[in-house]
Design a protein around this motif. Sequence first.
Motif, PDB file in Angstrom:
ATOM      1  N   PHE A  56       0.614  -1.130  -0.102  1.00  9.25           N
ATOM      2  CA  PHE A  56       0.035   0.099   0.099  1.00  9.25           C
ATOM      3  C   PHE A  56       0.904   1.226   0.153  1.00  9.25           C
ATOM      4  CE2 PHE A  56      -2.668  -3.231   1.646  1.00  9.25           C
ATOM      5  CZ  PHE A  56      -3.966  -3.020   1.186  1.00  9.25           C
ATOM      6  N   GLY A  57       0.457   2.343  -0.808  1.00  7.79           N
ATOM      7  CA  GLY A  57       1.001   3.631  -0.888  1.00  7.79           C
ATOM      8  C   GLY A  57       0.294   4.251   0.193  1.00  7.79           C
ATOM      9  N   PHE A 152      -1.891  -3.300  -9.837  1.00 17.13           N
ATOM     10  CA  PHE A 152      -1.621  -2.021  -9.119  1.00 17.13           C
ATOM     11  C   PHE A 152      -3.034  -1.388  -9.416  1.00 17.13           C
ATOM     12  CE2 PHE A 152      -0.639   2.385 -10.052  1.00 17.13           C
ATOM     13  CZ  PHE A 152      -0.125   2.705  -8.614  1.00 17.13           C
ATOM     14  N   THR A 153      -3.644  -0.822  -8.357  1.00 15.73           N
ATOM     15  CA  THR A 153      -4.809   0.205  -8.329  1.00 15.73           C
ATOM     16  C   THR A 153      -4.707   1.126  -7.772  1.00 15.73           C
ATOM     17  OG1 THR A 153      -5.941  -1.874  -8.238  1.00 15.73           O
ATOM     18  CG2 THR A 153      -7.195  -0.028  -8.009  1.00 15.73           C
ATOM     19  N   CYS A 154      -5.166   2.142  -8.445  1.00 18.72           N
ATOM     20  CA  CYS A 154      -4.996   3.826  -8.181  1.00 18.72           C
ATOM     21  C   CYS A 154      -6.079   4.623  -8.505  1.00 18.72           C
ATOM     22  CB  CYS A 154      -3.515   4.580  -8.401  1.00 18.72           C
ATOM     23  SG  CYS A 154      -3.465   4.870 -10.134  1.00 18.72           S
ATOM     24  N   LEU A 155      -6.249   5.885  -8.063  1.00 19.03           N
ATOM     25  CA  LEU A 155      -7.192   6.638  -8.663  1.00 19.03           C
ATOM     26  C   LEU A 155      -6.828   7.254 -10.069  1.00 19.03           C
ATOM     27  CD1 LEU A 155      -8.126   8.809  -5.423  1.00 19.03           C
ATOM     28  CD2 LEU A 155      -9.531   7.018  -6.569  1.00 19.03           C
ATOM     29  N   VAL A 156      -7.715   7.379 -11.181  1.00 18.09           N
ATOM     30  CA  VAL A 156      -7.260   8.090 -12.261  1.00 18.09           C
ATOM     31  C   VAL A 156      -6.528   9.174 -12.367  1.00 18.09           C
ATOM     32  CG1 VAL A 156      -8.148   8.647 -14.411  1.00 18.09           C
ATOM     33  CG2 VAL A 156      -8.924   6.447 -13.376  1.00 18.09           C
ATOM     34  N   GLY A 157      -6.940  10.251 -11.223  1.00 20.27           N
ATOM     35  CA  GLY A 157      -6.204  11.371 -11.048  1.00 20.27           C
ATOM     36  C   GLY A 157      -4.832  11.181 -10.527  1.00 20.27           C
ATOM     37  N   ASP A 158      -4.271  10.151  -9.949  1.00 20.60           N
ATOM     38  CA  ASP A 158      -3.162   9.931  -9.521  1.00 20.60           C
ATOM     39  C   ASP A 158      -2.329   9.009 -10.408  1.00 20.60           C
ATOM     40  OD1 ASP A 158      -3.836  11.285  -7.180  1.00 20.60           O
ATOM     41  OD2 ASP A 158      -4.235   9.396  -6.345  1.00 20.60           O
ATOM     42  N   ASP A 160      -0.908   9.720 -13.351  1.00 21.25           N
ATOM     43  CA  ASP A 160       0.482  10.327 -14.025  1.00 21.25           C
ATOM     44  C   ASP A 160       1.590  10.294 -13.192  1.00 21.25           C
ATOM     45  OD1 ASP A 160      -0.889  10.656 -16.454  1.00 21.25           O
ATOM     46  OD2 ASP A 160      -1.413  12.789 -16.007  1.00 21.25           O
ATOM     47  N   PHE A 161       1.431  10.366 -11.968  1.00 15.96           N
ATOM     48  CA  PHE A 161       2.286  10.492 -10.974  1.00 15.96           C
ATOM     49  C   PHE A 161       2.941   8.936 -10.552  1.00 15.96           C
ATOM     50  CE2 PHE A 161       3.584  10.084  -6.575  1.00 15.96           C
ATOM     51  CZ  PHE A 161       4.679  10.490  -6.586  1.00 15.96           C
ATOM     52  N   LEU A 162       2.046   8.033 -10.450  1.00 16.55           N
ATOM     53  CA  LEU A 162       2.207   6.734  -9.907  1.00 16.55           C
ATOM     54  C   LEU A 162       2.578   5.558 -11.029  1.00 16.55           C
ATOM     55  CD1 LEU A 162      -0.696   6.409  -7.149  1.00 16.55           C
ATOM     56  CD2 LEU A 162       1.642   6.551  -6.998  1.00 16.55           C
ATOM     57  N   ASP A 163       2.132   5.963 -12.242  1.00 11.84           N
ATOM     58  CA  ASP A 163       2.513   4.801 -13.454  1.00 11.84           C
ATOM     59  C   ASP A 163       3.882   4.690 -13.555  1.00 11.84           C
ATOM     60  OD1 ASP A 163      -0.166   4.243 -13.971  1.00 11.84           O
ATOM     61  OD2 ASP A 163      -0.283   5.251 -15.602  1.00 11.84           O
ATOM     62  N   PRO A 164       4.686   5.750 -13.394  1.00 10.72           N
ATOM     63  CA  PRO A 164       6.252   5.660 -13.689  1.00 10.72           C
ATOM     64  C   PRO A 164       6.783   5.013 -12.547  1.00 10.72           C
ATOM     65  CG  PRO A 164       5.518   7.887 -14.172  1.00 10.72           C
ATOM     66  CD  PRO A 164       4.319   7.240 -13.645  1.00 10.72           C
ATOM     67  N   ILE A 165       6.360   5.096 -11.379  1.00  2.77           N
ATOM     68  CA  ILE A 165       7.059   4.506 -10.239  1.00  2.77           C
ATOM     69  C   ILE A 165       6.707   3.078 -10.271  1.00  2.77           C
ATOM     70  CG2 ILE A 165       6.490   4.100  -7.587  1.00  2.77           C
ATOM     71  CD1 ILE A 165       6.013   7.270  -7.698  1.00  2.77           C
ATOM     72  N   LEU A 166       5.375   2.819 -10.616  1.00  2.58           N
ATOM     73  CA  LEU A 166       4.988   1.146 -10.565  1.00  2.58           C
ATOM     74  C   LEU A 166       5.733   0.556 -11.702  1.00  2.58           C
ATOM     75  CD1 LEU A 166       3.282  -1.039  -9.537  1.00  2.58           C
ATOM     76  CD2 LEU A 166       1.647  -0.640 -11.653  1.00  2.58           C
TER      77      LEU A 166
END
Length: 177
Positions: A56-57, A152-158, A160-166
Amino acid sequence: MKKALIAAALLLAFAATGAAQGTCLRYLESGAGFSFCPPDGWSIKESEGEKYKLFFGTAANNFAPNLNIKEQTSEASLAEYEALARKLILAKENVEKLGATSTEAVGQSDFLTDSGLRGIKVIFKTEYKGLLIQSTQYYFELKGGRKIIVTFTCLVGDKDFLDPILDRSLTTFRVEN
């Protein structure tokens, strides 16, 4: 002179990236024969009924980005397995069973880890209880027809920030001997 400075900067960037990847906190699932580096700062938790730990983030907007791992065995090729899984995820009865308003596949690509393991990456967008959620699934095949699915699941609004990290995290996925 300008070209030399640019080349030096690129060389330093690649060296820093390589050093960072080499010192990650690797999560080893020794019984399953794989490991990877979860995103820095994410918490690892056990959950009753789950074979593998959950990651979890930091929660924001009442939602914590998360990563889970599932395993199944199938004699189908990885591409056939992924296509069947995508069809099941998108089936109306399964969307309704999940409690979602809608789910759609919004992207698919081949994925290659640093160790040379080939996988398939599929991105879904789901509307769930008023939230727009993105789920990115990485499909890998291990020996004996074992399929590992990392979601991996996140809010669509996040995203752009989280995709490269994942993506950086999952490029470290490797089969352990």
